[in-house]
Design a protein around this motif. Structure first.
Motif, PDB file in Angstrom:
ATOM      1  N   PHE A 113       0.820  -1.222   0.000  1.00 20.18           N
ATOM      2  CA  PHE A 113       0.000   0.000   0.000  1.00 20.18           C
ATOM      3  C   PHE A 113       0.854   1.272   0.000  1.00 20.18           C
ATOM      4  CE2 PHE A 113       0.813  -0.756   4.469  1.00 20.18           C
ATOM      5  CZ  PHE A 113       0.967   0.522   5.004  1.00 20.18           C
ATOM      6  N   LEU A 114       2.096   1.165   0.422  1.00 22.16           N
ATOM      7  CA  LEU A 114       2.965   2.346   0.466  1.00 22.16           C
ATOM      8  C   LEU A 114       3.243   2.904  -0.930  1.00 22.16           C
ATOM      9  CD1 LEU A 114       5.562   1.376   3.233  1.00 22.16           C
ATOM     10  CD2 LEU A 114       3.652   2.991   3.420  1.00 22.16           C
ATOM     11  N   THR A 115       3.115   2.062  -1.945  1.00 21.08           N
ATOM     12  CA  THR A 115       3.340   2.535  -3.315  1.00 21.08           C
ATOM     13  C   THR A 115       2.027   2.730  -4.070  1.00 21.08           C
ATOM     14  OG1 THR A 115       3.629   0.230  -4.024  1.00 21.08           O
ATOM     15  CG2 THR A 115       5.621   1.492  -3.506  1.00 21.08           C
ATOM     16  N   GLY A 116       0.896   2.578  -3.369  1.00 24.93           N
ATOM     17  CA  GLY A 116      -0.414   2.779  -4.003  1.00 24.93           C
ATOM     18  C   GLY A 116      -1.337   3.551  -3.104  1.00 24.93           C
ATOM     19  N   ASN A 117      -2.555   3.033  -2.942  1.00 24.04           N
ATOM     20  CA  ASN A 117      -3.537   3.653  -2.063  1.00 24.04           C
ATOM     21  C   ASN A 117      -3.568   2.901  -0.735  1.00 24.04           C
ATOM     22  OD1 ASN A 117      -4.462   5.599  -3.957  1.00 24.04           O
ATOM     23  ND2 ASN A 117      -5.569   3.964  -5.024  1.00 24.04           N
ATOM     24  N   GLY A 118      -3.661   3.657   0.338  1.00 24.03           N
ATOM     25  CA  GLY A 118      -3.673   3.015   1.649  1.00 24.03           C
ATOM     26  C   GLY A 118      -4.525   3.780   2.640  1.00 24.03           C
ATOM     27  N   THR A 119      -4.840   3.114   3.754  1.00 23.58           N
ATOM     28  CA  THR A 119      -5.575   3.741   4.850  1.00 23.58           C
ATOM     29  C   THR A 119      -4.775   3.573   6.132  1.00 23.58           C
ATOM     30  OG1 THR A 119      -7.705   3.249   3.806  1.00 23.58           O
ATOM     31  CG2 THR A 119      -7.735   3.791   6.154  1.00 23.58           C
ATOM     32  N   ILE A 120      -4.430   4.707   6.729  1.00 23.60           N
ATOM     33  CA  ILE A 120      -3.608   4.737   7.940  1.00 23.60           C
ATOM     34  C   ILE A 120      -4.412   5.386   9.062  1.00 23.60           C
ATOM     35  CG2 ILE A 120      -1.510   5.696   8.990  1.00 23.60           C
ATOM     36  CD1 ILE A 120      -1.007   3.477   6.999  1.00 23.60           C
ATOM     37  N   ALA A 121      -4.244   4.874  10.286  1.00 24.13           N
ATOM     38  CA  ALA A 121      -4.978   5.400  11.442  1.00 24.13           C
ATOM     39  C   ALA A 121      -4.052   6.131  12.405  1.00 24.13           C
ATOM     40  CB  ALA A 121      -5.685   4.259  12.170  1.00 24.13           C
ATOM     41  N   THR A 122      -4.517   7.275  12.874  1.00 18.92           N
ATOM     42  CA  THR A 122      -3.812   8.020  13.928  1.00 18.92           C
ATOM     43  C   THR A 122      -4.759   9.071  14.494  1.00 18.92           C
ATOM     44  OG1 THR A 122      -1.985   9.521  14.474  1.00 18.92           O
ATOM     45  CG2 THR A 122      -2.806   9.612  12.224  1.00 18.92           C
ATOM     46  N   GLY A 123      -4.630   9.361  15.780  1.00 16.82           N
ATOM     47  CA  GLY A 123      -5.425  10.418  16.390  1.00 16.82           C
ATOM     48  C   GLY A 123      -4.678  11.733  16.464  1.00 16.82           C
ATOM     49  N   SER A 124      -3.489  11.772  15.863  1.00 19.07           N
ATOM     50  CA  SER A 124      -2.617  12.951  15.951  1.00 19.07           C
ATOM     51  C   SER A 124      -2.650  13.756  14.656  1.00 19.07           C
ATOM     52  CB  SER A 124      -1.182  12.482  16.240  1.00 19.07           C
ATOM     53  OG  SER A 124      -0.232  13.451  15.862  1.00 19.07           O
ATOM     54  N   LEU A 125      -2.941  15.040  14.759  1.00 17.26           N
ATOM     55  CA  LEU A 125      -2.906  15.917  13.584  1.00 17.26           C
ATOM     56  C   LEU A 125      -1.489  16.026  13.029  1.00 17.26           C
ATOM     57  CD1 LEU A 125      -5.236  18.917  14.565  1.00 17.26           C
ATOM     58  CD2 LEU A 125      -5.769  16.991  13.071  1.00 17.26           C
ATOM     59  N   ARG A 126      -0.495  15.979  13.898  1.00 13.42           N
ATOM     60  CA  ARG A 126       0.911  16.049  13.465  1.00 13.42           C
ATOM     61  C   ARG A 126       1.255  14.842  12.592  1.00 13.42           C
ATOM     62  NH1 ARG A 126       5.110  13.237  15.126  1.00 13.42           N
ATOM     63  NH2 ARG A 126       3.884  12.384  16.849  1.00 13.42           N
ATOM     64  N   ARG A 127       0.891  13.657  13.076  1.00 13.68           N
ATOM     65  CA  ARG A 127       1.180  12.448  12.290  1.00 13.68           C
ATOM     66  C   ARG A 127       0.374  12.429  10.990  1.00 13.68           C
ATOM     67  NH1 ARG A 127       0.849   8.946  17.778  1.00 13.68           N
ATOM     68  NH2 ARG A 127       3.040   9.097  18.409  1.00 13.68           N
ATOM     69  N   GLN A 128      -0.893  12.832  11.087  1.00  7.40           N
ATOM     70  CA  GLN A 128      -1.747  12.863   9.902  1.00  7.40           C
ATOM     71  C   GLN A 128      -1.162  13.764   8.822  1.00  7.40           C
ATOM     72  OE1 GLN A 128      -6.183  13.660  10.136  1.00  7.40           O
ATOM     73  NE2 GLN A 128      -5.557  15.584   9.201  1.00  7.40           N
ATOM     74  N   ALA A 129      -0.766  14.978   9.208  1.00  2.32           N
ATOM     75  CA  ALA A 129      -0.250  15.950   8.239  1.00  2.32           C
ATOM     76  C   ALA A 129       1.048  15.456   7.605  1.00  2.32           C
ATOM     77  CB  ALA A 129      -0.035  17.300   8.917  1.00  2.32           C
ATOM     78  N   GLN A 130       1.933  14.888   8.419  1.00  5.48           N
ATOM     79  CA  GLN A 130       3.211  14.414   7.872  1.00  5.48           C
ATOM     80  C   GLN A 130       3.005  13.195   6.970  1.00  5.48           C
ATOM     81  OE1 GLN A 130       6.924  14.850  10.240  1.00  5.48           O
ATOM     82  NE2 GLN A 130       5.576  15.160  11.988  1.00  5.48           N
ATOM     83  N   TRP A 131       2.047  12.336   7.333  1.00  2.00           N
ATOM     84  CA  TRP A 131       1.771  11.171   6.486  1.00  2.00           C
ATOM     85  C   TRP A 131       1.222  11.616   5.132  1.00  2.00           C
ATOM     86  CZ3 TRP A 131       3.228   6.266   7.412  1.00  2.00           C
ATOM     87  CH2 TRP A 131       2.827   5.326   6.450  1.00  2.00           C
ATOM     88  N   LEU A 132       0.263  12.551   5.159  1.00  2.00           N
ATOM     89  CA  LEU A 132      -0.354  13.022   3.913  1.00  2.00           C
ATOM     90  C   LEU A 132       0.632  13.823   3.060  1.00  2.00           C
ATOM     91  CD1 LEU A 132      -3.913  14.026   5.181  1.00  2.00           C
ATOM     92  CD2 LEU A 132      -3.311  12.056   3.749  1.00  2.00           C
ATOM     93  N   ASN A 133       1.588  14.473   3.719  1.00  4.13           N
ATOM     94  CA  ASN A 133       2.621  15.186   2.981  1.00  4.13           C
ATOM     95  C   ASN A 133       3.468  14.212   2.162  1.00  4.13           C
ATOM     96  OD1 ASN A 133       5.757  16.207   3.182  1.00  4.13           O
ATOM     97  ND2 ASN A 133       4.360  17.901   2.759  1.00  4.13           N
ATOM     98  N   LYS A 134       3.736  13.051   2.735  1.00  5.73           N
ATOM     99  CA  LYS A 134       4.565  12.038   2.059  1.00  5.73           C
ATOM    100  C   LYS A 134       3.729  11.121   1.158  1.00  5.73           C
ATOM    101  CE  LYS A 134       8.272   8.720   3.111  1.00  5.73           C
ATOM    102  NZ  LYS A 134       9.374   9.433   2.430  1.00  5.73           N
ATOM    103  N   TYR A 135       2.497  10.846   1.602  1.00  2.00           N
ATOM    104  CA  TYR A 135       1.614   9.946   0.837  1.00  2.00           C
ATOM    105  C   TYR A 135       0.270  10.636   0.585  1.00  2.00           C
ATOM    106  CZ  TYR A 135       4.984   6.435   2.472  1.00  2.00           C
ATOM    107  OH  TYR A 135       6.135   5.736   2.749  1.00  2.00           O
ATOM    108  N   PRO A 136       0.234  11.613  -0.325  1.00  2.00           N
ATOM    109  CA  PRO A 136      -0.984  12.411  -0.537  1.00  2.00           C
ATOM    110  C   PRO A 136      -2.179  11.606  -1.059  1.00  2.00           C
ATOM    111  CG  PRO A 136       0.707  12.940  -2.180  1.00  2.00           C
ATOM    112  CD  PRO A 136       1.357  12.087  -1.154  1.00  2.00           C
ATOM    113  N   ASN A 137      -1.961  10.414  -1.604  1.00  2.00           N
ATOM    114  CA  ASN A 137      -3.065   9.593  -2.114  1.00  2.00           C
ATOM    115  C   ASN A 137      -3.705   8.718  -1.042  1.00  2.00           C
ATOM    116  OD1 ASN A 137      -2.674  10.555  -4.740  1.00  2.00           O
ATOM    117  ND2 ASN A 137      -1.118   8.995  -5.169  1.00  2.00           N
ATOM    118  N   HIS A 138      -3.130   8.717   0.139  1.00  2.00           N
ATOM    119  CA  HIS A 138      -3.656   7.858   1.200  1.00  2.00           C
ATOM    120  C   HIS A 138      -4.812   8.517   1.946  1.00  2.00           C
ATOM    121  CE1 HIS A 138       0.000   4.955   1.787  1.00  2.00           C
ATOM    122  NE2 HIS A 138      -0.437   5.007   0.549  1.00  2.00           N
ATOM    123  N   THR A 139      -5.550   7.693   2.681  1.00  2.00           N
ATOM    124  CA  THR A 139      -6.616   8.165   3.572  1.00  2.00           C
ATOM    125  C   THR A 139      -6.139   7.986   5.004  1.00  2.00           C
ATOM    126  OG1 THR A 139      -8.323   7.487   2.002  1.00  2.00           O
ATOM    127  CG2 THR A 139      -9.022   7.820   4.282  1.00  2.00           C
TER     128      THR A 139
END
Length: 307
Positions: A113-139
């Motif tokens: 999923f790291l090279t395609g579409n993925g769904t990641i869970a976190t309750g942290s806005l910091r982690r969410q923003a950094q994840w989406l910055n690196k993987y903009p296609n993920h949820t």
């Protein structure tokens, strides 16, 4: 005067581990101690993201009240959960030596999923923003609860993975085999550190706790929290910070980041200074970000979180 020091803590497994660690260190120094566990609002309300609850220090407030009302003498916290402004009468009494600062991705064995579409869970806005910055296609979906609850939710879900602080899982031997270090993700200010607070007029407890303080960790976390406070982040803005001491060169290296909620905007700063400049390092780094466009982004974040 001698007394039994009553140690206040949340009642999760990780919080109790932290309290027992402080208890053990105090008892080794000859102090009598007792642990008093209380449940915080942040542990009770699990169906809303933290930022929606609109409370700064949601995991520390219950213990603050217990201290001020005289039910406990000291309280042990994950330092990253503690607001940068402590309640009147309560002071930072010790910062214990820091553990692992890294965030990790706990996954289910397949990383395609790291090279395609993925769904990641976190309750942290910091982690969410950094994840989406690196993987903009993920949820990214919200994940709340103590570490045990979050691990269970991940296993019962169809998510590809969830982000955790390595230190928390390591402390209670819950770190699974299937994980990867997210060494590109800047941790929360003071991540991996434990803070002990006491009442400012309680000289007995303050003297006891001063013996547990780790000066290098105290300085580095001070810098990171000063950066956070100057950006006016609280725990609701996507802000990361990490200060490291270089013993050989007697210097401090600081890395700080501010992201937009969706991860599309990023402000980053890297500084290396002589140890003598530590008191203003976090402030100066934050001012640089604010001057270069960060103040506009912070205003936008606050507006969006109010809606």
């Amino acid at each position: 005067m001698t007394k039994t020091i009553r140690i206040g803590t949340r009642d999760s497994e990780l919080a109790l581990w932290q309290a027992h660690t402080v208890q053990h260190q105090l008892q080794q120094l000859g102090y009598s101690t007792e642990i008093v566990a209380v449940k915080s609002t942040g542990d009770i309300i699990l169906d809303k993201p933290l930022y929606e609850l609109g409370i700064t220090g949601i995991f520390t407030k219950t213990l603050d009240v217990a201290m001020i009302s005289g039910q406990v003498d000291i309280a042990v916290h994950s330092m990253k959960d503690v607001p940068t402004a402590l309640p009147k009468g309560i002071v930072q009494a010790a910062v214990l030596e820091r553990a692992n600062t890294v965030d990790i991705l706990v996954h289910k064995g397949n990383l395609d999923f790291l090279t395609g579409n993925g769904t990641i869970a976190t309750g942290s806005l910091r982690r969410q923003a950094q994840w989406l910055n690196k993987y903009p296609n993920h949820t990214v979906v919200d994940l709340r609860g103590n570490v045990n609850t979050r691990m269970q939710k991940l296993q019962e879900s169809n998510w590809d993975g969830a982000v955790f602080a390595a230190a928390g899982l390591e402390r209670i031997n819950l770190k699974p085999e299937m994980f990867i270090d997210l060494d590109w993700m800047i941790p929360a200010p003071a991540q991996g550190a434990m803070m002990v607070v006491a009442m400012e007029n309680d000289e007995f407890s303050l003297d006891a706790l001063a013996q547990l303080n780790h000066i290098e960790t105290e300085i580095c976390t001070y810098i990171e929290r000063q950066f956070l406070r100057t950006l006016e982040g609280g725990c609701t803005a996507p802000i990361g910070a990490l200060a490291k001491y270089n013993e050989i060169e007697d210097t401090l290296h600081f890395q700080g980041v501010l992201f937009s909620l969706d991860g599309s905007q990023k402000f980053e700063i890297n500084k290396t200074v002589d140890i003598s400049e530590w008191k203003k390092l976090g402030y100066n780094a934050a001012q640089e970000i604010l001057t270069n466009g960060g103040s506009v982004l912070m205003a936008d974040i606050k507006l969006k979180l109010k809606k």
